[in-house]
Design a protein around this motif. Structure first.
Motif, PDB file in Angstrom:
ATOM      1  N   TYR A 148      41.912  38.796  40.965  1.00  0.00           N
ATOM      2  CA  TYR A 148      41.318  39.365  39.755  1.00  0.00           C
ATOM      3  C   TYR A 148      40.549  40.657  40.038  1.00  0.00           C
ATOM      4  O   TYR A 148      40.739  41.660  39.356  1.00  0.00           O
ATOM      5  N   SER A 149      39.658  40.629  41.030  1.00  0.00           N
ATOM      6  CA  SER A 149      38.845  41.811  41.315  1.00  0.00           C
ATOM      7  C   SER A 149      38.294  41.744  42.733  1.00  0.00           C
ATOM      8  O   SER A 149      37.730  40.726  43.130  1.00  0.00           O
ATOM      9  N   TRP A 150      38.486  42.824  43.470  1.00  0.00           N
ATOM     10  CA  TRP A 150      37.918  42.948  44.806  1.00  0.00           C
ATOM     11  C   TRP A 150      37.980  44.428  45.211  1.00  0.00           C
ATOM     12  O   TRP A 150      38.595  45.242  44.528  1.00  0.00           O
ATOM     13  N   GLU A 151      37.317  44.757  46.306  1.00  0.00           N
ATOM     14  CA  GLU A 151      37.334  46.124  46.825  1.00  0.00           C
ATOM     15  C   GLU A 151      38.090  46.158  48.143  1.00  0.00           C
ATOM     16  O   GLU A 151      37.945  45.270  48.976  1.00  0.00           O
ATOM     17  N   GLU A 152      38.875  47.201  48.311  1.00  0.00           N
ATOM     18  CA  GLU A 152      39.621  47.392  49.550  1.00  0.00           C
ATOM     19  C   GLU A 152      39.488  48.850  49.960  1.00  0.00           C
ATOM     20  O   GLU A 152      39.997  49.737  49.276  1.00  0.00           O
ATOM     21  N   PRO A 199      38.454  49.796  44.009  1.00  0.00           N
ATOM     22  CA  PRO A 199      38.575  48.567  43.220  1.00  0.00           C
ATOM     23  C   PRO A 199      40.033  48.186  43.029  1.00  0.00           C
ATOM     24  O   PRO A 199      40.886  49.033  42.759  1.00  0.00           O
ATOM     25  N   LYS A 200      40.330  46.897  43.180  1.00  0.00           N
ATOM     26  CA  LYS A 200      41.689  46.410  43.005  1.00  0.00           C
ATOM     27  C   LYS A 200      41.661  45.092  42.238  1.00  0.00           C
ATOM     28  O   LYS A 200      40.641  44.400  42.210  1.00  0.00           O
ATOM     29  N   GLY A 201      42.798  44.746  41.630  1.00  0.00           N
ATOM     30  CA  GLY A 201      42.919  43.458  40.978  1.00  0.00           C
ATOM     31  C   GLY A 201      43.369  43.523  39.538  1.00  0.00           C
ATOM     32  O   GLY A 201      43.406  44.599  38.920  1.00  0.00           O
ATOM     33  N   LEU A 202      43.706  42.365  38.978  1.00  0.00           N
ATOM     34  CA  LEU A 202      44.168  42.271  37.603  1.00  0.00           C
ATOM     35  C   LEU A 202      43.111  42.754  36.620  1.00  0.00           C
ATOM     36  O   LEU A 202      43.409  43.501  35.679  1.00  0.00           O
ATOM     37  N   ASP A 203      41.869  42.315  36.813  1.00  0.00           N
ATOM     38  CA  ASP A 203      40.806  42.716  35.890  1.00  0.00           C
ATOM     39  C   ASP A 203      40.509  44.205  35.995  1.00  0.00           C
ATOM     40  O   ASP A 203      40.143  44.844  35.003  1.00  0.00           O
TER      41      ASP A 203
END
Length: 300
Positions: free
Chosen positions: A65-69, A73-77
């Motif tokens: 859904y949401s995370w940082e890489e 920011p990355k993810g569906l949300d």
């Protein structure tokens, strides 16, 4: 340790069978905390458009859904936030937040009041993403408008196909087989109470759903139980995800949307229109497809 139990267990409690009522009939709004600011909080839609950016509160470390890489920011949300920002003609900005004691605390700190004094920057985000929708809960929390229903999530089981070559396992299998769960989540509580606690000895608890599925990927455990998207995102080769019947679990699926401050209903309407348009033209479904995840449209 990331805790999602407060959110999902709350939904499960709200989903228990009971008498049918008209929306908000018999639901007593929650008591407002003392000394809470009841003035106009945050920015209006016009303010957001004028300054050129909108801030979304998203949960930290919550793939897919949401995370940082690498600071990105990355993810569906995150994808949904970008769709909303594009519709408003502004830049999206994301504030990663940790989950609190329960969903009400998350909404209080990030949507309608801000953090307690002395706990950091005491401001709210314009929109909070990954907020489950429940009609009764929405009636109780008057300070927030729940809108932008974007997708549906549900409890599922990831399993090794070589361990269950004929049919996916159901909860009854875990009276005899090991099963992995994230500690203190709805899957954990459900299995611990299922069939009078007969499977307690076979439950293996992990600090995260990713850790639970990794144990399945390595062949240490035959199955894991949790939210479908998280299971699918973590599943490795030879691991499938199924959604079997879950007897006794009233709230086995839920709609995920967003929340805005009750004073900013114009913003709520605008972001809901953006989400509705992205559902209609397939952009939200495409986010799931690109991530290799199953998509179920929301009940709007």
């Amino acid at each position: 340790m990331r805790r999602r139990a407060s959110l999902l267990v709350l939904l499960a409690a709200l989903g228990l069978p009971g008498a049918a009522l008209a929306r908000c009939e018999g639901v007593v709004p929650g008591q407002r905390p003392q000394n809470a600011d009841r003035d106009f909080v945050g920015e209006s839609l016009d303010d957001i458009v004028e300054r050129g950016w909108i801030e979304f509160a998203v949960y930290e470390g919550l793939p897919p859904y949401s995370w940082e890489e690498g600071g990105e920011p990355k993810g569906l949300d995150i994808g949904i936030g970008r769709i909303i920002a594009e519709a408003l003609g502004v830049e999206p900005r994301f504030r990663f937040v940790s989950s609190g004691e329960n969903l009400e605390a998350d909404l209080r700190f990030n949507v309608w009041q801000g953090l307690p004094m002395g706990a950091g920057e005491n401001v709210v985000a314009n929109v909070m993403l990954h907020v489950p929708y429940d009609s009764n809960f929405a009636c109780r929390v008057e300070q927030v408008v729940f809108t932008g229903q974007a997708y549906q999530e549900q409890v599922a089981i990831a399993y090794r196909k070589d361990a269950y070559p004929e049919n996916p396992p159901t909860p009854a299998y875990f009276r005899f087989d090991l099963v992995a769960v994230e500690n203190d989540t709805i899957a954990d509580f459900y299995l611990a109470s299922f069939a009078g606690g007969q499977m307690n000895a076979n439950i293996r608890r992990f600090a995260s759903i990713e850790g639970a599925v990794e144990a399945v990927n390595r062949g240490e455990i035959g199955a894991a139980m949790g939210p479908r998207a998280q299971l699918e995102a973590a599943a490795g080769e030879g691991v499938a995800v199924a959604t079997p019947p879950l007897p006794g679990l009233a709230m086995h699926k839920w709609t995920v949307g967003l929340a805005v401050h009750h004073a900013h209903r114009d913003l709520g309407y605008a972001v809901d229109d953006a989400v509705a348009a992205a559902l209609a033209d397939g952009r939200i479904a495409a986010l799931f497809q690109e991530a290799g995840l199953s998509f179920t449209p929301p009940e709007r």
